[in-house]
Design an enzyme around this catalytic site. Sequence first.
Site, short mmCIF file in Angstrom:
data_model
loop_
_atom_site.label_atom_id
_atom_site.label_comp_id
_atom_site.label_asym_id
_atom_site.label_seq_id
_atom_site.Cartn_x
_atom_site.Cartn_y
_atom_site.Cartn_z
N HIS A 187 2.75 20.55 -4.99
CA HIS A 187 2.58 19.82 -3.73
C HIS A 187 3.79 20.05 -2.81
CE1 HIS A 187 1.40 16.39 -1.11
NE2 HIS A 187 2.71 16.21 -1.05
N GLU A 188 4.99 19.91 -3.35
CA GLU A 188 6.19 20.08 -2.52
C GLU A 188 6.33 21.52 -2.05
OE1 GLU A 188 7.64 17.41 -1.32
OE2 GLU A 188 6.45 16.15 -2.65
N ASP A 215 0.86 16.58 4.52
CA ASP A 215 0.16 15.61 3.65
C ASP A 215 -1.20 15.32 4.27
OD1 ASP A 215 2.03 15.00 1.57
OD2 ASP A 215 3.24 13.95 3.05
N HIS A 219 4.28 22.03 1.08
CA HIS A 219 4.91 21.69 2.36
C HIS A 219 5.75 22.86 2.88
CE1 HIS A 219 3.52 17.65 2.40
NE2 HIS A 219 4.26 17.24 1.38
#
Length: 176
Positions: A115-116, A125, A119
């Site tokens: 997920h990170e 998000d 980014h």
Amino acid sequence: MLLRRVAAALVAVFALAGVQLAGATPAQAAVKVLYYDASQAQEFIAVVNQGAQIWNARVTNVRLEPVTAGRTPNIRVYADNGWPRTYTTSLGNGYWYMGREAVNDGYYKPRIAAHEFGHILGLPDRRTGLCADLMSGSSAPVSCTNPNPNATEAATVNRSFATSATVAPSAYAWVG
């Protein structure tokens, strides 16, 4: 005139034979390699590497690689006791934290790492609450163990790196 006819005939023969002449198709863009430094990710180094490999298996226009000697990393990864969060400076550049608060709450470590990285790769998000959406982050249940970007997320990253899209600096944080 005769030379042109002979050349045209040769091109036609090669085309029928399936021979592709140089310049017949546009050149494919080179894969953008982003180097990450996980040396300060403490006990999460292996899971950071796993997060990078998840993305490498699903996108074709960008590749995440551990930084090698003599190179400056595009991405730095840290560990701390807060929530996971990412600070981007531009597409493919920035730093993120593997926050122990989310890990201690039971969130799946490979999902956090992927997920990170998402980014850094330009994805915001989405907070859909769906486990199938990697970028739903902490809005998905703690029981969610899907670390993979969905087809739309992967296609968005591929598109961004194919066109060298620009992304404004941003900060993203998990919410408990």
